[in-house]
Scaffold this motif. Structure first.
Motif, PDB file in Angstrom:
ATOM      1  N   SER A 102       0.909  -1.515  -0.041  1.00  0.00           N
ATOM      2  CA  SER A 102       0.343   0.190  -0.343  1.00  0.00           C
ATOM      3  C   SER A 102       1.212   1.308  -0.067  1.00  0.00           C
ATOM      4  N   LYS A 103       0.489   2.367   0.047  1.00  0.00           N
ATOM      5  CA  LYS A 103       1.545   3.795   0.291  1.00  0.00           C
ATOM      6  C   LYS A 103       1.985   3.641   0.848  1.00  0.00           C
ATOM      7  N   GLN A 104       1.069   3.069   2.180  1.00  0.00           N
ATOM      8  CA  GLN A 104       1.412   3.508   3.450  1.00  0.00           C
ATOM      9  C   GLN A 104       3.100   2.068   3.492  1.00  0.00           C
ATOM     10  N   ASN A 107       6.069   3.873   1.745  1.00  0.00           N
ATOM     11  CA  ASN A 107       6.666   5.171   1.969  1.00  0.00           C
ATOM     12  C   ASN A 107       7.540   4.401   3.569  1.00  0.00           C
ATOM     13  N   VAL A 191      -2.628  -3.850  -2.963  1.00  0.00           N
ATOM     14  CA  VAL A 191      -1.828  -4.574  -1.915  1.00  0.00           C
ATOM     15  C   VAL A 191      -2.167  -6.136  -1.647  1.00  0.00           C
TER      16      VAL A 191
ATOM     17  N   GLY B  47      -4.199  -0.779   8.482  1.00  0.00           N
ATOM     18  CA  GLY B  47      -4.537   1.059   8.083  1.00  0.00           C
ATOM     19  C   GLY B  47      -4.289   1.526   8.913  1.00  0.00           C
ATOM     20  N   LYS B  56       4.299  12.505   5.149  1.00  0.00           N
ATOM     21  CA  LYS B  56       3.993  10.668   4.561  1.00  0.00           C
ATOM     22  C   LYS B  56       2.681  10.196   5.511  1.00  0.00           C
ATOM     23  N   ALA B  57       1.909   9.216   4.943  1.00  0.00           N
ATOM     24  CA  ALA B  57       1.223   8.301   5.480  1.00  0.00           C
ATOM     25  C   ALA B  57       1.604   7.378   5.738  1.00  0.00           C
ATOM     26  N   SER B 110      -5.180   8.777   5.988  1.00  0.00           N
ATOM     27  CA  SER B 110      -4.408   8.702   4.133  1.00  0.00           C
ATOM     28  C   SER B 110      -5.107   9.570   3.314  1.00  0.00           C
ATOM     29  N   ASP B 117      -0.156  16.127  -1.314  1.00  0.00           N
ATOM     30  CA  ASP B 117       0.287  15.296  -2.265  1.00  0.00           C
ATOM     31  C   ASP B 117      -0.168  16.232  -3.445  1.00  0.00           C
ATOM     32  N   THR B 128      -5.774   4.789  -4.941  1.00  0.00           N
ATOM     33  CA  THR B 128      -4.558   4.463  -5.017  1.00  0.00           C
ATOM     34  C   THR B 128      -3.979   4.756  -3.474  1.00  0.00           C
ATOM     35  N   TYR B 129      -4.251   5.502  -2.430  1.00  0.00           N
ATOM     36  CA  TYR B 129      -3.617   6.317  -1.236  1.00  0.00           C
ATOM     37  C   TYR B 129      -4.726   5.779  -0.521  1.00  0.00           C
ATOM     38  N   ALA B 131      -5.301   2.405  -0.138  1.00  0.00           N
ATOM     39  CA  ALA B 131      -6.060   0.819  -0.658  1.00  0.00           C
ATOM     40  C   ALA B 131      -5.591   0.180   0.262  1.00  0.00           C
ATOM     41  N   GLY B 132      -4.897   0.638   1.183  1.00  0.00           N
ATOM     42  CA  GLY B 132      -3.725   0.160   2.110  1.00  0.00           C
ATOM     43  C   GLY B 132      -4.973   0.802   3.587  1.00  0.00           C
ATOM     44  N   ASN B 133      -6.120   0.970   3.126  1.00  0.00           N
ATOM     45  CA  ASN B 133      -7.125   1.629   4.552  1.00  0.00           C
ATOM     46  C   ASN B 133      -8.061   0.167   3.922  1.00  0.00           C
TER      47      ASN B 133
END
Lengths: 293, 163
Positions: A102-104, A107, A191, B47, B56-57, B110, B117, B128-129, B131-133
């Motif tokens: 994921s973005k997290q 990063n 993910v 997330g 940054k997240a 997020s 950004d 995309t931003y 997706a990790g939540n």
């Protein structure tokens, strides 16, 4: 829960290497996206580990030096994904990095960590193999450079010794007329832990024949590698559907030859055939050849 | 092993001794009492613990507290100014993007990282931003709508970036 640890951070590479050379068990880490998860699984509270944070060592530069792209090992996937040099010189790596976690995670996770963790499904490895990547390793006693194709020795095992640190990755770009393809197969759209990855670079000559071809695959063989049998077969051929299908069949034969028939083989066999065809088609569609048009 | 931290959390300077094996998540929740940041899977998949680290997240469950020394951290508690909710919070409420609420603090952070950004994100970029939540209630559509609305509102009444 993470057990008690000792946390070490240095800003000088030599001081960091001294820690690694000591008798103590010192684990270098950067993003922590694999190391901290492993640490949580630790059962013995008396096995107290020391973690060496390498983020202060300035190992996240990305630059070109006489046609070689140098990537600091502690560059995060986001830094790699957004980097303009990599976008133009190593587009397959840009694509691979953008599809990680994921973005997290992107990063925090780093390209060096992705390689050193040496998971068979590491996303950056198939991409870097196409660019003949080399791993630069430093220790107090010796500096050495190992080709990525020899760096990973078996799943989750590398040639890296306890006192050594990976400082940078060197990759060798190809000319602009090469086409590229990359396909990451996962159980869902984002993910993802990669189920299978195929990557390719292709150059077509003036007669419309394949002049040079590089194909690599992750999670197909125990170690992510180039598929030389496929590459040999394709050179000199005209890119056609039946040739690409034949390439897929060779890759599948090679997979079964290496790993034997397993419970997952019926699935993987048909999937690897299809992914090779897709990635070769994608690479061919990106080939720039004015003589053809 | 204890380690000394000198950080900024939601604009406030914090100086503390914390155990070196504390994650950023444990530091925020147990040392600072900032329980808005939720603990979910603790392996960087869900997330729920997302915070901003130097803009940054990141998953705060995968960051060690000593790693953040000198950093700027923003948590969900830093979004509202008193009783005045941040536009992203208002948009989440107005679009029914909050059901059980457990994923909300992470999704808000997020969303803030995204709007920092790119103030005018495409739907693809929003996906995309975030997706990790993971959110198991809403089906994500209300969340995506809320982020679009917040982007529209912030264009007319910009807020200082949380970085």
């Amino acid at each position: 829960m993470i057990p008690e640890i000792e946390y070490i951070k240095e800003t000088e590479l030599d001081l960091a290497l001294q820690h690694l050379a000591s008798d103590k068990k010192v684990i270098p880490f950067a993003g922590g996206t694999d190391v901290l998860i492993e640490l949580r699984k630790s059962k013995n509270p008396f096995d107290r580990k020391a973690l060496l944070d390498v983020k202060g060592l300035g190992l996240n530069d990305i630059y070109i030096h006489s046609d070689t792209v140098i990537i600091g090992a502690a560059s995060t996937h986001t830094e790699v994904e957004d980097n303009e040099i990599i976008k133009s010189k190593l587009p397959v790596l840009t694509k691979a990095s953008s599809l990680i976690g994921s973005k997290q995670i992107r990063n925090r996770g780093t390209i060096g960590g992705n390689i050193i963790n040496a998971s068979p499904c590491a996303d950056t490895v198939p991409a870097l193999l196409l660019y003949d990547a080399q791993i630069v390793i430093r220790s107090l006693s010796e500096d050495r450079t190992v080709p990525l194709s020899e760096f990973i020795t078996s799943p989750y095992e590398t040639v890296l010794q306890k006192d050594e640190l990976v400082t940078e990755i060197r990759a060798f770009p190809v000319a602009e007329d090469y086409g590229w393809g990359y396909y990451k197969l996962g159980r869902r759209g984002a993910v993802n832990i990669s189920r299978m990855t195929v990557a390719a670079l292709m150059k077509v000559d003036g007669e419309g024949k394949i002049n040079e071809i590089r194909v690599s695959a992750g999670s197909v063989f125990p170690i992510t590698s180039r598929i030389s049998d496929v590459e040999k077969m394709l050179v000199g051929e005209k890119p056609k559907a039946e040739i690409f299908r034949r390439a897929g069949e060779i890759a599948a034969e090679k997979m079964i030859e290496t790993s034997g028939r397993r419970w997952s083989t019926p699935y993987k066999e048909s999937v690897v055939k299809e992914l090779i065809v897709r990635v070769l088609n994608e690479a061919y569609s990106r080939c720039k050849n004015d003589d053809l048009s | 092993m204890m380690t000394f931290l000198d950080v900024r959390v939601n604009k406030t300077r914090v100086r503390r001794f914390v155990p070196a094996h504390f994650t950023l998540l444990r530091f925020l929740r147990e040392t600072e009492g900032l329980t808005g940041t939720k603990c979910g899977c603790e392996i960087g998949e869900c997330g729920a613990c997302t915070v901003l680290l130097d803009g940054k997240a990141v998953n705060s469950c995968l960051v060690l507290a000593p790693e953040v020394n000198g950093a700027d951290i923003w948590t969900v508690e830093g979004l509202a100014e008193g009783f005045d909710l941040h536009p992203i919070q208002k948009a989440f409420l107005d679009n029914d993007a909050v059901h059980c609420g457990y994923c909300t603090p992470g999704l808000l952070m997020s969303s803030i990282a995204l709007l920092n950004d790119d103030p005018d994100p495409s739907e693809e970029k929003i996906k995309t931003y975030i997706a990790g939540n993971l959110c198991r209630c809403t089906g994500y559509i209300p969340i995506i709508n809320a982020i679009k609305e917040a982007a529209r509102i912030l264009k007319n009444e910009p807020r200082p970036l949380l970085k």
